[in-house]
Design an enzyme around this catalytic site. Structure first.
Site, PDB file in Angstrom:
ATOM      1  CB  VAL A   1       0.545   6.728  10.801  1.00 14.57           C
ATOM      2  CG1 VAL A   1       0.189   5.449  10.061  1.00 14.57           C
ATOM      3  CG2 VAL A   1      -0.457   7.829  10.475  1.00 14.57           C
ATOM      4  N   GLY A   2       2.743   5.403  12.737  1.00 11.53           N
ATOM      5  CA  GLY A   2       3.615   4.266  13.041  1.00 11.53           C
ATOM      6  C   GLY A   2       3.237   3.610  14.361  1.00 11.53           C
TER       7      GLY A   2
ATOM      8  CD  GLU B   1      10.068  14.057  10.839  1.00 12.64           C
ATOM      9  OE1 GLU B   1       8.998  13.469  11.046  1.00 12.64           O
ATOM     10  OE2 GLU B   1      11.057  13.510  10.319  1.00 12.64           O
TER      11      GLU B   1
ATOM     12  CE  LYS C   1      -2.325   3.449   2.174  1.00 12.43           C
ATOM     13  NZ  LYS C   1      -2.029   4.409   1.122  1.00 12.43           N
TER      14      LYS C   1
ATOM     15  CD  GLU D   1      13.565   2.456  10.585  1.00 12.57           C
ATOM     16  OE1 GLU D   1      13.851   3.574  11.073  1.00 12.57           O
ATOM     17  OE2 GLU D   1      14.006   1.392  11.046  1.00 12.57           O
TER      18      GLU D   1
ATOM     19  CB  CYS E   1      13.124  10.192   8.208  1.00 12.51           C
ATOM     20  SG  CYS E   1      13.991   8.876   7.398  1.00 12.51           S
TER      21      CYS E   1
ATOM     22  CB  SER F   1       3.649  10.468  10.626  1.00 12.09           C
ATOM     23  OG  SER F   1       2.507   9.644  10.679  1.00 12.09           O
ATOM     24  CG  ASN F   2       7.400   9.491  15.373  1.00 12.72           C
ATOM     25  OD1 ASN F   2       7.995   9.712  14.332  1.00 12.72           O
ATOM     26  ND2 ASN F   2       8.013   9.073  16.462  1.00 12.72           N
TER      27      ASN F   2
HETATM   28  N1  LIG Z   1      10.050   8.857   8.266  1.00 14.68           N
HETATM   29  C1  LIG Z   1       9.758   9.299   7.074  1.00 14.68           C
HETATM   30  O1  LIG Z   1      10.488   9.045   6.159  1.00 14.68           O
HETATM   31  C2  LIG Z   1       8.497  10.048   6.854  1.00 14.68           C
HETATM   32  C3  LIG Z   1       7.976  10.860   7.820  1.00 14.68           C
HETATM   33  N2  LIG Z   1       6.838  11.531   7.585  1.00 14.68           N
HETATM   34  C4  LIG Z   1       6.347  12.442   8.639  1.00 14.68           C
HETATM   35  O2  LIG Z   1       4.947  12.352   8.702  1.00 14.68           O
HETATM   36  C5  LIG Z   1       4.333  13.604   8.440  1.00 14.68           C
HETATM   37  C6  LIG Z   1       3.013  13.392   7.727  1.00 14.68           C
HETATM   38  O3  LIG Z   1       3.206  12.759   6.479  1.00 14.68           O
HETATM   39  P1  LIG Z   1       2.127  11.705   5.963  1.00 14.68           P
HETATM   40  O4  LIG Z   1       2.279  11.408   4.542  1.00 14.68           O
HETATM   41  O5  LIG Z   1       0.797  12.187   6.372  1.00 14.68           O
HETATM   42  O6  LIG Z   1       2.591  10.409   6.770  1.00 14.68           O
HETATM   43  P2  LIG Z   1       1.728   9.167   7.181  1.00 14.68           P
HETATM   44  O7  LIG Z   1       2.413   8.481   8.295  1.00 14.68           O
HETATM   45  O8  LIG Z   1       0.317   9.589   7.357  1.00 14.68           O
HETATM   46  O9  LIG Z   1       1.761   8.256   5.859  1.00 14.68           O
HETATM   47  C7  LIG Z   1       2.671   7.221   5.610  1.00 14.68           C
HETATM   48  C8  LIG Z   1       1.940   6.010   5.028  1.00 14.68           C
HETATM   49  O10 LIG Z   1       1.006   5.508   5.988  1.00 14.68           O
HETATM   50  C9  LIG Z   1      -0.314   5.490   5.430  1.00 14.68           C
HETATM   51  N3  LIG Z   1      -1.297   5.738   6.483  1.00 14.68           N
HETATM   52  C10 LIG Z   1      -1.888   6.914   6.815  1.00 14.68           C
HETATM   53  N4  LIG Z   1      -2.753   6.734   7.843  1.00 14.68           N
HETATM   54  C11 LIG Z   1      -2.693   5.429   8.171  1.00 14.68           C
HETATM   55  C12 LIG Z   1      -3.331   4.627   9.168  1.00 14.68           C
HETATM   56  N5  LIG Z   1      -4.209   5.138  10.024  1.00 14.68           N
HETATM   57  N6  LIG Z   1      -3.016   3.322   9.226  1.00 14.68           N
HETATM   58  C13 LIG Z   1      -2.112   2.782   8.381  1.00 14.68           C
HETATM   59  N7  LIG Z   1      -1.489   3.482   7.411  1.00 14.68           N
HETATM   60  C14 LIG Z   1      -1.753   4.793   7.313  1.00 14.68           C
HETATM   61  C15 LIG Z   1      -0.269   6.552   4.353  1.00 14.68           C
HETATM   62  O11 LIG Z   1      -1.337   6.399   3.429  1.00 14.68           O
HETATM   63  P3  LIG Z   1      -1.976   7.679   2.681  1.00 14.68           P
HETATM   64  O12 LIG Z   1      -0.874   8.287   1.878  1.00 14.68           O
HETATM   65  O13 LIG Z   1      -3.030   7.097   1.836  1.00 14.68           O
HETATM   66  O14 LIG Z   1      -2.468   8.585   3.752  1.00 14.68           O
HETATM   67  C16 LIG Z   1       1.108   6.325   3.776  1.00 14.68           C
HETATM   68  O15 LIG Z   1       1.089   5.199   2.941  1.00 14.68           O
HETATM   69  C17 LIG Z   1       5.379  14.363   7.662  1.00 14.68           C
HETATM   70  O16 LIG Z   1       5.213  15.736   7.783  1.00 14.68           O
HETATM   71  C18 LIG Z   1       6.643  13.886   8.324  1.00 14.68           C
HETATM   72  O17 LIG Z   1       6.866  14.586   9.517  1.00 14.68           O
HETATM   73  C19 LIG Z   1       6.177  11.412   6.396  1.00 14.68           C
HETATM   74  C20 LIG Z   1       6.660  10.630   5.392  1.00 14.68           C
HETATM   75  C21 LIG Z   1       7.882   9.909   5.537  1.00 14.68           C
HETATM   76  O1  LIG Z   2      18.597   9.677   3.654  1.00 16.12           O
HETATM   77  C1  LIG Z   2      18.175   8.743   2.979  1.00 16.12           C
HETATM   78  O2  LIG Z   2      18.716   8.401   1.934  1.00 16.12           O
HETATM   79  C2  LIG Z   2      16.971   7.939   3.425  1.00 16.12           C
HETATM   80  C3  LIG Z   2      15.978   8.764   4.139  1.00 16.12           C
HETATM   81  C4  LIG Z   2      14.774   8.028   4.542  1.00 16.12           C
HETATM   82  O3  LIG Z   2      14.787   6.844   4.745  1.00 16.12           O
HETATM   83  C5  LIG Z   2      13.503   8.730   4.719  1.00 16.12           C
HETATM   84  O4  LIG Z   2      13.465   9.954   4.607  1.00 16.12           O
HETATM   85  O5  LIG Z   2      12.496   8.056   4.974  1.00 16.12           O
END
Ligand SMILES: NC(=O)C1=CN([C@@H]2O[C@H](COP(=O)(O)OP(=O)(O)OC[C@H]3O[C@@H](n4cnc5c(N)ncnc54)[C@H](OP(=O)(O)O)[C@@H]3O)[C@@H](O)[C@H]2O)C=CC1
Ligand SMILES: O=C(O)CCC(=O)C(=O)O
Length: 488
Positions: free
Chosen positions: A237-238, A390, A180, A255, A289, A234-235
């Protein structure tokens, strides 16, 4: 209008076929550099679609697992070749869906291809150890078995590398997959899966289900036939996914965020430190991240560092990532832009001094995209929101310190622990940093972002579920150890 007529609708990929979701209401994937452009339409799937994908994955997994690692590896080599043929097209799609520059997108797609080839080779490597038994007649050893069906939930910021660094090890160790992707980057995801299809991957081994996180993502976490879930995002959702998996006894790997510091010591190479701070903090519009967010600078070099940093930041070209001269593209979506602007406002309100950027660019040709200026604050203190939370945007917070001890204390004073850098020529400073910095990735005289596919990757504290991805570390999540005792 011309773009509208050519826009393709991408199906889900279930049991080896491209199919329409039961809801019949496709979701548009929008170009953040020009929000009038639709890149493609994706399926808005329901739990019925998810159930079909899980059933297909469950049925396909036993035969997939029975293949030798070498044969599974051959499929990964073929997928890599299919992606290589479509390198420019996939990279351009990524740029159009989430905004990073074409150069970065191409680099990421190549990285995805290299990850596939790396894990293809893993199919030929050892999976266990012989352990001396206390019984002299017995043979005792470990082997590894796949988890079964794995749910892969990925974000939009690395739409090729992250799905592949999760799916390639899942596949090589014999798991089947329900994938997904983030809704922003579903077209890029569909193109990766098209390469899997073209490579002849057996039906049901990988299934793509697009749709909302709350329905499909949460559905994956809850599904009784999904044995493990790997997530980046995101934290909030994680943690929800982790708790849901824990409650039903499924394995999970998370992660999540970072608030990554760079320490610039008095003896740092100034040019190197400035270049790496800009690259680590602002490439991909700060949406990594591992991005540099806090820049902790010793007082002896502070003024020279700040002057050079500002001069270079102000010269960065913001624009559409498909245009060759662009250095930094837009934020990936409207929410990201809103979040970044709200942190800039908070920074000002909490007493930090804005010294570069600070809002949307004025240029008329950028008016229809989610653009923000690269932004730098100084006089930032440890308790401010921009020093703790963040932002996931192109915002750097400068913090002046007298000593390296003070720098390390500030660097560690956040809830995250993903990556961290120091710029220094002093071996004592380096060793103290390696020893005392609480981060999963510590880098000396190199930017905080940038992960090598053959090395373990993951964070400490709130940045991860304490597991590691990539390299040979991936085997720990995607398999279970079986200890075997054989007696004649
Ligand atoms: N560690 C990293 O690399 C990342 C961190 N982030 C952080 O998160 C913030 C928000 O970004 P966002 O895209 O909203 O991140 P999310 O955590 O919402 O999304 C990441 C993935 O999880 C899915 N998702 C969303 N809600 C749920 C749920 N309730 N249960 C299971 N899966 C879910 C999303 O689907 P869908 O897209 O359909 O909502 C997407 O595939 C950013 O501003 C940043 O701070 C974001 C992206 C990457
Ligand atoms: O710095 C990178 O190459 C990976 C970063 C990463 O895993 C992320 O932003 O989710």
């Amino acid at each position: 209008m011309a773009t509208e007529t050519q826009v393709q609708i991408y199906g889900n990929y279930i049991n080896g076929e491209w199919v329409t979701a039961s809801s019949q209401e496709p979701i548009a994937s929008i170009n953040p550099a020009n929000t009038k452009e639709v890149v493609g339409y994706l399926q808005n799937s329901t739990s019925d679609d998810l159930n079909r994908a899980v059933a297909a994955a469950k049925e396909a997994q036993p035969a997939w697992r029975k293949l030798s690692g070498a044969v599974r590896g051959e499929y990964l080599y073929k997928i890599a070749s299919e992606m290589e043929k479509r390198l420019d097209e996939i990279a351009a799609t990524m740029t159009r869906e989430m905004g990073k520059t074409f150069g970065e997108a191409k680099g990421e797609t190549l990285r995805g291809i290299n990850i596939l080839r790396y894990y293809a080779g893993e199919g030929m490597r050892k999976v266990g150890d012989v352990i001396p038994s206390s019984d002299s007649e017995a043979l005792m050893f470990t082997t590894r078995v796949p988890l079964g069906v794995v749910g892969v939930i990925t974000p939009w910021n690395f739409p090729v590398a992250i799905p592949i660094w999760k799916m390639a090890p899942a596949l090589i160790y014999g798991n089947s997959i329900v994938f997904k992707p983030a809704s922003e980057t579903g077209v890029t995801a569909a193109k990766i899966v098209e390469c899997m299809d073209a490579a002849g991957l057996p039906a049901g081994v990988v299934n793509l289900v697009c749709g909302s996180g709350s329905v499909i993502g949460q559905g994956i976490a809850e599904h009784p036939s999904i044995n493990g879930v790997t997530f980046t995002g995101s934290n909030t959702v994680g943690k929800q996914i982790g708790q849901t998996c824990l409650a039903r006894g499924a394995k999970y790997q998370l992660e999540m965020g970072g608030k990554n510091p760079v320490i610039v010591a008095n003896d740092a190479d100034l040019d190197q430190a400035v270049e790496a701070t800009i690259s680590g903090g602002l490439r991909s519009t700060g949406q990594k991240c591992t991005a540099t967010s806090r820049v902790i600078v010793q007082s002896g070099i502070y003024d020279a560092f700040k002057e050079k940093l500002i001069e270079k930041v102000e010269a960065l070209k913001v624009g559409d990532g498909l245009q060759g001269e662009t250095w930094m593209g837009p934020c990936a979506n409207a929410n990201q832009l809103k979040t970044v602007l709200s942190y800039i406002e908070k920074g000002i309100a909490e007493g930090a001094t804005l010294i570069a950027g600070g809002g949307k660019p004025d240029a008329e040709d950028l008016a229809s995209g989610y653009y923000v200026q690269p932004t730098v604050f100084e006089d930032v203190t440890g308790s401010m929101s921009i020093a703790q939370e963040e932002i996931f945007g192109p915002v750097l917070a400068l913090m002046k310190v007298e000593t390296l001890e003070e720098a390390l204390e500030i660097a560690n004073d956040v809830e995250y622990g993903l990556s961290a850098s120091i710029f220094t020529k002093n071996i004592g400073n380096m060793l103290a940093f390696i020893q005392d910095m609480d981060a999963g990735l510590v880098r000396i005289n190199a930017e905080s972002a940038g992960v090598e596919l053959q090395a373990p990757f993951g964070g400490m504290k709130q940045s991860s579920s304490h597991s590691r991805e990539q390299g040979q570390a991936a085997i720990e999540f995607f398999t279970a150890i079986k200890t075997v005792f054989v007696k004649p």
